[in-house]
Motif scaffolding. Structure first.
Motif, PDB file in Angstrom:
ATOM      1  N   ALA A 144     -13.364   9.099   6.649  1.00  0.00           N
ATOM      2  CA  ALA A 144     -13.394   8.151   5.428  1.00  0.00           C
ATOM      3  C   ALA A 144     -13.530   9.591   4.032  1.00  0.00           C
ATOM      4  N   ARG A 145     -13.685  10.613   4.477  1.00  0.00           N
ATOM      5  CA  ARG A 145     -13.897  11.436   3.332  1.00  0.00           C
ATOM      6  C   ARG A 145     -12.310  12.287   3.397  1.00  0.00           C
ATOM      7  N   VAL A 146     -11.517  12.081   4.249  1.00  0.00           N
ATOM      8  CA  VAL A 146     -10.152  12.486   4.350  1.00  0.00           C
ATOM      9  C   VAL A 146      -8.963  11.470   4.306  1.00  0.00           C
ATOM     10  N   VAL A 147      -9.321  10.083   4.546  1.00  0.00           N
ATOM     11  CA  VAL A 147      -8.378   8.968   4.302  1.00  0.00           C
ATOM     12  C   VAL A 147      -8.931   8.215   3.339  1.00  0.00           C
ATOM     13  N   ASP A 148      -8.269   7.858   2.348  1.00  0.00           N
ATOM     14  CA  ASP A 148      -8.582   6.921   1.060  1.00  0.00           C
ATOM     15  C   ASP A 148      -8.792   5.427   1.890  1.00  0.00           C
ATOM     16  N   VAL A 149      -9.946   4.964   2.117  1.00  0.00           N
ATOM     17  CA  VAL A 149     -10.072   3.759   2.516  1.00  0.00           C
ATOM     18  C   VAL A 149      -9.452   2.587   2.009  1.00  0.00           C
ATOM     19  N   ALA A 150      -9.606   2.570   0.695  1.00  0.00           N
ATOM     20  CA  ALA A 150      -8.933   1.593  -0.003  1.00  0.00           C
ATOM     21  C   ALA A 150      -7.434   1.585  -0.018  1.00  0.00           C
ATOM     22  N   ALA A 151      -6.793   2.853  -0.211  1.00  0.00           N
ATOM     23  CA  ALA A 151      -5.471   2.914  -0.233  1.00  0.00           C
ATOM     24  C   ALA A 151      -4.767   2.576   1.083  1.00  0.00           C
ATOM     25  N   ALA A 152      -5.683   2.907   2.233  1.00  0.00           N
ATOM     26  CA  ALA A 152      -4.943   2.864   3.527  1.00  0.00           C
ATOM     27  C   ALA A 152      -5.219   1.417   4.177  1.00  0.00           C
ATOM     28  N   ALA A 153      -6.018   0.602   3.682  1.00  0.00           N
ATOM     29  CA  ALA A 153      -6.436  -0.912   3.890  1.00  0.00           C
ATOM     30  C   ALA A 153      -5.249  -1.665   4.285  1.00  0.00           C
ATOM     31  N   PRO A 154      -4.343  -1.846   3.280  1.00  0.00           N
ATOM     32  CA  PRO A 154      -3.176  -2.584   3.696  1.00  0.00           C
ATOM     33  C   PRO A 154      -2.454  -2.451   4.941  1.00  0.00           C
ATOM     34  N   TYR A 155      -2.448  -1.108   5.149  1.00  0.00           N
ATOM     35  CA  TYR A 155      -1.611  -0.711   6.433  1.00  0.00           C
ATOM     36  C   TYR A 155      -2.378  -0.825   7.860  1.00  0.00           C
ATOM     37  N   LEU A 156      -3.593  -1.193   7.685  1.00  0.00           N
ATOM     38  CA  LEU A 156      -4.507  -1.207   8.985  1.00  0.00           C
ATOM     39  C   LEU A 156      -5.095  -2.558   8.915  1.00  0.00           C
TER      40      LEU A 156
ATOM     41  N   ASN B 104      -5.724   8.575  15.756  1.00  0.00           N
ATOM     42  CA  ASN B 104      -4.316   8.963  15.772  1.00  0.00           C
ATOM     43  C   ASN B 104      -3.622   7.827  14.881  1.00  0.00           C
ATOM     44  N   ARG B 105      -3.609   6.869  15.009  1.00  0.00           N
ATOM     45  CA  ARG B 105      -3.032   5.894  14.243  1.00  0.00           C
ATOM     46  C   ARG B 105      -3.347   5.537  12.640  1.00  0.00           C
ATOM     47  N   ILE B 106      -4.553   6.015  12.489  1.00  0.00           N
ATOM     48  CA  ILE B 106      -4.834   6.045  11.118  1.00  0.00           C
ATOM     49  C   ILE B 106      -4.531   7.255  10.465  1.00  0.00           C
ATOM     50  N   LEU B 107      -4.550   8.230  11.115  1.00  0.00           N
ATOM     51  CA  LEU B 107      -4.016   9.757  10.604  1.00  0.00           C
ATOM     52  C   LEU B 107      -2.548   9.643  10.337  1.00  0.00           C
ATOM     53  N   HIS B 108      -1.840   8.887  11.349  1.00  0.00           N
ATOM     54  CA  HIS B 108      -0.158   8.782  11.105  1.00  0.00           C
ATOM     55  C   HIS B 108      -0.117   7.992   9.910  1.00  0.00           C
ATOM     56  N   VAL B 109      -0.908   6.779   9.669  1.00  0.00           N
ATOM     57  CA  VAL B 109      -0.495   6.025   8.273  1.00  0.00           C
ATOM     58  C   VAL B 109      -0.944   6.736   7.215  1.00  0.00           C
ATOM     59  N   ALA B 110      -1.694   7.777   7.211  1.00  0.00           N
ATOM     60  CA  ALA B 110      -2.286   8.598   6.095  1.00  0.00           C
ATOM     61  C   ALA B 110      -1.206   9.779   6.025  1.00  0.00           C
ATOM     62  N   GLY B 111      -0.234   9.974   6.939  1.00  0.00           N
ATOM     63  CA  GLY B 111       0.504  11.290   6.937  1.00  0.00           C
ATOM     64  C   GLY B 111      -0.174  12.285   6.895  1.00  0.00           C
ATOM     65  N   LEU B 112      -1.204  12.531   7.660  1.00  0.00           N
ATOM     66  CA  LEU B 112      -1.965  13.866   8.037  1.00  0.00           C
ATOM     67  C   LEU B 112      -1.768  14.307   9.502  1.00  0.00           C
ATOM     68  N   PRO B 113      -1.049  15.608   9.615  1.00  0.00           N
ATOM     69  CA  PRO B 113      -0.779  16.048  11.110  1.00  0.00           C
ATOM     70  C   PRO B 113      -2.136  16.261  11.675  1.00  0.00           C
ATOM     71  N   MET B 114      -2.005  15.732  13.004  1.00  0.00           N
ATOM     72  CA  MET B 114      -2.983  16.140  13.820  1.00  0.00           C
ATOM     73  C   MET B 114      -2.515  16.797  15.152  1.00  0.00           C
ATOM     74  N   VAL B 115      -3.672  17.682  15.376  1.00  0.00           N
ATOM     75  CA  VAL B 115      -3.485  18.655  16.533  1.00  0.00           C
ATOM     76  C   VAL B 115      -4.270  18.483  17.465  1.00  0.00           C
ATOM     77  N   ARG B 116      -4.280  17.973  18.742  1.00  0.00           N
ATOM     78  CA  ARG B 116      -5.422  17.886  19.630  1.00  0.00           C
ATOM     79  C   ARG B 116      -5.281  18.904  20.856  1.00  0.00           C
ATOM     80  N   LEU B 117      -6.337  19.687  20.948  1.00  0.00           N
ATOM     81  CA  LEU B 117      -6.407  20.710  21.681  1.00  0.00           C
ATOM     82  C   LEU B 117      -7.206  20.431  22.955  1.00  0.00           C
ATOM     83  N   ARG B 118      -6.581  20.590  24.123  1.00  0.00           N
ATOM     84  CA  ARG B 118      -7.468  20.265  25.427  1.00  0.00           C
ATOM     85  C   ARG B 118      -8.218  21.446  25.697  1.00  0.00           C
TER      86      ARG B 118
END
Length: 284
Positions: free
Chosen positions: A155-167, A217-231
């Motif tokens: 929630a410090r990275v993704v604006d909760v109010a701005a993202a709410a309509p898309y979630l 992953n879905r929330i970050l995709h909505v926010a437009g923030l690239p995600m790197v997952r490292l195994r």
């Protein structure tokens, strides 16, 4: 009744010197505090350090605890023994019983005493696991010039109010949970998030953790923030960890085009970990 003759206690030797042990009787409750508080700060530090060691410590351990030369510690402890606040043992020093509670109280209430004695148990290194810490250290080198933060609430990275309509409601609840965190976040100038990095062990392959990862992953995709997952695996060497991180960054760079956020930071990181041809491709 025949009186038992007083027998003087034998002297104890320490570091080639002899110190007569004197055990004065416990003072009254009122006298104990005034007697303790009349001590110099350096003497109180020693007593507090002994209290941290459960009231007894070898001479070298005590000297290291207060970061003072062994000779200075010996001189100060000698005076404290003569005043009946401590006794010398064959290997070091021991608090008198009535002094221990006063020294512990002094250590918690006096800033001057507490700050002079390291309290490692009050501090925690960043990241929630050793592996995450190692990845964080690698990212500090790869993303030099950018701000890198560990364990950032989503929630410090993704604006909760701005993202709410898309979630949906479940996504919004997940996003607002303070325990929902990103392992590592890279920020560009202006402190804008440009990349998130997650360290995934085998527990991320199935079950509730797998579902949480998909939601993140879905929330970050909505926010437009690239995600790197490292195994990762627990026993990966530093070289293997860096190679795996470089490979994961390379995959993310193939998606983040020049017009998208994170591309510049990914290209710079890859230039530090990839060979020449890959570096040229990353800059395309």
């Amino acid at each position: 009744m025949t009186a038992i003759p007083h027998q003087e206690q034998p002297p104890l030797t320490h570091a080639g010197r002899i110190l007569t042990r004197r055990e004065n009787g416990d003072p009254t409750a009122a006298g104990a505090r005034s007697r303790y508080m009349a001590l110099e700060l350096g003497q109180r530090r020693l007593l507090a350090a002994l209290a941290r060691q459960n009231g007894e410590a070898p001479h070298d351990v005590l000297a290291a605890a207060v970061a003072s030369p062994a000779g200075v510690v010996f001189s100060l402890m000698t005076r404290l023994c003569e005043r009946g606040l401590a006794v010398q043992t064959p290997g070091g020093w021991k608090l008198q019983g009535w002094v221990t509670p006063l020294a512990r109280e002094d250590m918690t209430r006096s800033v001057h005493v507490a700050l002079s004695i390291p309290r490692d148990d009050l501090l925690r290194p960043p990241c929630d696991s050793v592996m995450e810490r190692r990845i964080f250290e690698a990212c500090l080198q790869l993303f030099e010039g950018s701000v890198v933060l560990p364990n950032v609430p989503l929630a410090r990275v993704v604006d909760v109010a701005a993202a709410a309509p898309y979630l949906d409601q479940a996504d919004r609840t997940f996003l607002q949970n303070p325990l929902t965190q990103l392992d590592i976040v890279v920020l560009r100038k202006g402190l804008l998030p440009v990349l998130a990095i997650e360290a995934d062990g085998t527990q991320h392959d199935a079950g509730p953790q797998y579902a949480r990862d998909a939601r993140k992953n879905r929330i970050l995709h909505v926010a437009g923030l690239p995600m790197v997952r490292l195994r990762v695996r627990d026993r990966m060497s530093d070289d293997l960890l860096t190679r795996h991180l470089g490979r994961a960054l390379w995959e993310a760079a193939r998606i983040a085009r020049p017009s998208q956020r994170g591309h510049v930071e990914l290209a710079r990181a890859l230039s530090r970990v990839m060979p020449g041809p890959a570096r040229e491709d990353a800059d395309d």
